[in-house]
Design a protein around this motif. Structure first.
Motif, PDB file in Angstrom:
ATOM      1  N   PRO A   1     -38.753  74.002  98.876  1.00 40.86           N
ATOM      2  CA  PRO A   1     -39.781  73.013  99.221  1.00 40.86           C
ATOM      3  C   PRO A   1     -39.174  71.672  99.589  1.00 40.86           C
ATOM      4  O   PRO A   1     -38.165  71.256  99.027  1.00 40.86           O
ATOM      5  N   ARG A   2     -39.800  70.982 100.545  1.00 45.06           N
ATOM      6  CA  ARG A   2     -39.367  69.656 100.986  1.00 45.06           C
ATOM      7  C   ARG A   2     -40.345  68.564 100.549  1.00 45.06           C
ATOM      8  O   ARG A   2     -40.157  67.404 100.891  1.00 45.06           O
ATOM      9  N   TRP A   3     -41.370  68.967  99.791  1.00 41.83           N
ATOM     10  CA  TRP A   3     -42.370  68.023  99.311  1.00 41.83           C
ATOM     11  C   TRP A   3     -42.649  68.284  97.847  1.00 41.83           C
ATOM     12  O   TRP A   3     -42.584  69.428  97.383  1.00 41.83           O
ATOM     13  N   PHE A   4     -42.985  67.214  97.118  1.00 43.94           N
ATOM     14  CA  PHE A   4     -43.227  67.321  95.685  1.00 43.94           C
ATOM     15  C   PHE A   4     -44.455  66.496  95.311  1.00 43.94           C
ATOM     16  O   PHE A   4     -44.685  65.418  95.868  1.00 43.94           O
ATOM     17  N   ARG A   5     -45.235  67.025  94.387  1.00 41.90           N
ATOM     18  CA  ARG A   5     -46.400  66.295  93.878  1.00 41.90           C
ATOM     19  C   ARG A   5     -46.406  66.379  92.357  1.00 41.90           C
ATOM     20  O   ARG A   5     -46.344  67.478  91.789  1.00 41.90           O
ATOM     21  N   ALA A   6     -46.485  65.229  91.707  1.00 42.16           N
ATOM     22  CA  ALA A   6     -46.506  65.178  90.249  1.00 42.16           C
ATOM     23  C   ALA A   6     -47.857  65.627  89.718  1.00 42.16           C
ATOM     24  O   ALA A   6     -48.896  65.213  90.232  1.00 42.16           O
ATOM     25  N   PRO A   7     -47.874  66.489  88.702  1.00 44.94           N
ATOM     26  CA  PRO A   7     -49.150  66.860  88.086  1.00 44.94           C
ATOM     27  C   PRO A   7     -49.916  65.626  87.601  1.00 44.94           C
ATOM     28  O   PRO A   7     -49.323  64.676  87.084  1.00 44.94           O
ATOM     29  N   TYR A   8     -51.209  65.653  87.795  1.00 44.06           N
ATOM     30  CA  TYR A   8     -52.114  64.564  87.414  1.00 44.06           C
ATOM     31  C   TYR A   8     -51.830  63.272  88.185  1.00 44.06           C
ATOM     32  O   TYR A   8     -52.407  62.232  87.871  1.00 44.06           O
ATOM     33  N   GLY A   9     -50.947  63.324  89.168  1.00 43.90           N
ATOM     34  CA  GLY A   9     -50.577  62.109  89.882  1.00 43.90           C
ATOM     35  C   GLY A   9     -49.814  61.128  89.013  1.00 43.90           C
ATOM     36  O   GLY A   9     -49.805  59.922  89.295  1.00 43.90           O
ATOM     37  N   ALA A  10     -49.161  61.628  87.971  1.00 41.66           N
ATOM     38  CA  ALA A  10     -48.437  60.779  87.019  1.00 41.66           C
ATOM     39  C   ALA A  10     -46.955  60.752  87.388  1.00 41.66           C
ATOM     40  O   ALA A  10     -46.201  61.657  87.030  1.00 41.66           O
ATOM     41  N   TRP A  11     -46.549  59.723  88.113  1.00 44.54           N
ATOM     42  CA  TRP A  11     -45.178  59.600  88.586  1.00 44.54           C
ATOM     43  C   TRP A  11     -44.400  58.644  87.685  1.00 44.54           C
ATOM     44  O   TRP A  11     -44.966  57.734  87.094  1.00 44.54           O
ATOM     45  N   ASN A  12     -43.106  58.843  87.617  1.00 42.80           N
ATOM     46  CA  ASN A  12     -42.222  57.866  86.980  1.00 42.80           C
ATOM     47  C   ASN A  12     -40.897  57.847  87.744  1.00 42.80           C
ATOM     48  O   ASN A  12     -40.693  58.610  88.697  1.00 42.80           O
ATOM     49  N   ARG A  13     -40.023  56.959  87.336  1.00 45.74           N
ATOM     50  CA  ARG A  13     -38.767  56.774  88.066  1.00 45.74           C
ATOM     51  C   ARG A  13     -37.947  58.057  88.095  1.00 45.74           C
ATOM     52  O   ARG A  13     -37.365  58.412  89.116  1.00 45.74           O
TER      53      ARG A  13
END
Length: 271
Positions: A176-188
Motif C-alpha cells: 500500500p502507498r496510502w495509510f489511514r489511522a483508525p478513528y482519525g487519531a494521528w500522532n507523530r
C-alpha cells in the motif's frame, strides 16, 4: 495466483531485463565493427512493449531514483485534481457480506475507489483484495486490528502497519502507498512510521457517519450535500452492519455522475 497488476509488472520487468542484456552484448571486445553487406534487410516484426500497458502517472524516466515519502505533520484532507473530481473511500474491510456489493456497484458505473483495509480482515478475504486490484481500485493500510494508535508505542504501531502491508502486498500485488489511522487519531509516530514504509497519510473531507447506521437516506444526503471538487468521502464496508452503506452507494453514485463529478483515485509511483 498472480493478480493482473502483478502479471503486468512482471512482464514489464522481463522486457526491461532482456533489453539490458542485449545492450550489453552487442559488440565483442577488441573487434572492429564492419558495415553491413549491401542488399535488402529482412523485416523484423516489432513486438508491443509491456511498458505501454503501464499508467503514465507515477513513473519517471528510466533510472530515476524513487522519491522519498515525506514525513507530514497532518494528514491530507483532499486530493487536488482538475475539474469536478471526488474520491470515495471505504474503511475497515474487506467484509464478504458487504464489500462485494460495493464492488458490484462501482463496476456497474466503471468507477474506482479506495479501500483502507485492516490486516485481520484482509488475511481471510484475499480474494477480495485480488478483485480490487483487477478492477483498478486502490488499497490502503488501515492497521492490522484497528487500534487507537495514540495509546500505542512505536514498536506496536510499526507492527500493526507492517503486518497489513505484507498481506496487501501478497494479495493485492503491491504494497500500500496510502495509510489511514483508525478513528482519525494521528500522532507523530504514525506519520514517521508510515513515511518509512512508503505511505502517505490520507484522511477525509466528508464523513458519512454511516457506522452509526443513521439510515440510507441520511447517508445519501450527507454525500450529496458535501460534494465538491477535491472532496474525499469516508464510508465503511465492514465493522458492523453496512447494508445501509451498500444501498446508499447505489443511490448517490449515479447522481454524482449525472452532476458532472468524476470519481477517481489518487495515484502514486513506487516508493
Amino acid at each position: 495466483m498472480l493478480t493482473r497488476r502483478r502479471a503486468l509488472l512482471a512482464g514489464a520487468a522481463a522486457v526491461g531485463a532482456a533489453g539490458t542484456a542485449v545492450a550489453l552484448g552487442t559488440v565483442p571486445a577488441r573487434e572492429p565493427v564492419r558495415p553491413p553487406a549491401p542488399g535488402p534487410r529482412p523485416h523484423r516484426a516489432v513486438q508491443p512493449s509491456a511498458y505501454r500497458l503501464r499508467p503514465l502517472t507515477g513513473y519517471g524516466p528510466p533510472g530515476a531514483a524513487p522519491a522519498r515519502t515525506p514525513v507530514r505533520r497532518e494528514p491530507l484532507l483532499h486530493v487536488p485534481a482538475p475539474g469536478r473530481t471526488m474520491v470515495l473511500t471505504f474503511d475497515d474491510g474487506p467484509d464478504p457480506r458487504y464489500t462485494p456489493g460495493i464492488l458490484d456497484t462501482l463496476a456497474r458505473y466503471d468507477v474506482r475507489a479506495m479501500f483502507f483495509v485492516c490486516g485481520e480482515m484482509a488475511e481471510n478475504n484475499r480474494d477480495l483484495l485480488a478483485r480490487m486490484a483487477d478492477e483498478g481500485h486502490v488499497v490502503g493500510n488501515h492497521t492490522w486490528s484497528h487500534p487507537l494508535l495514540t495509546r500505542l508505542g512505536r514498536r506496536r504501531i510499526r507492527r500493526e502497519m507492517e503486518r497489513t502491508s505484507e498481506i496487501v502486498d501478497r494479495a493485492y500485488g503491491e504494497p500500500p502507498r496510502w495509510f489511514r489511522a483508525p478513528y482519525g487519531a494521528w500522532n507523530r509516530a504514525a506519520f514517521q512510521l508510515g513515511a518509512e514504509l512508503g505511505m502517505e497519510p490520507l484522511a477525509w473531507t466528508v464523513d458519512t457517519l454511516d457506522w452509526t447506521e443513521p439510515g440510507t437516506r441520511t447517508i445519501v444526503d450527507r454525500v450529496e450535500d458535501g460534494a465538491a471538487p477535491g472532496v474525499v468521502v469516508l464510508s465503511h464496508d465492514a465493522g458492523g452492519d453496512r447494508s445501509q452503506s451498500v444501498r446508499a452507494l447505489r443511490s448517490y453514485l449515479p447522481g454524482l455522475l449525472d452532476s458532472g463529478y468524476h470519481l477517481t483515485v489518487p495515484r502514486r509511483g513506487p516508493a
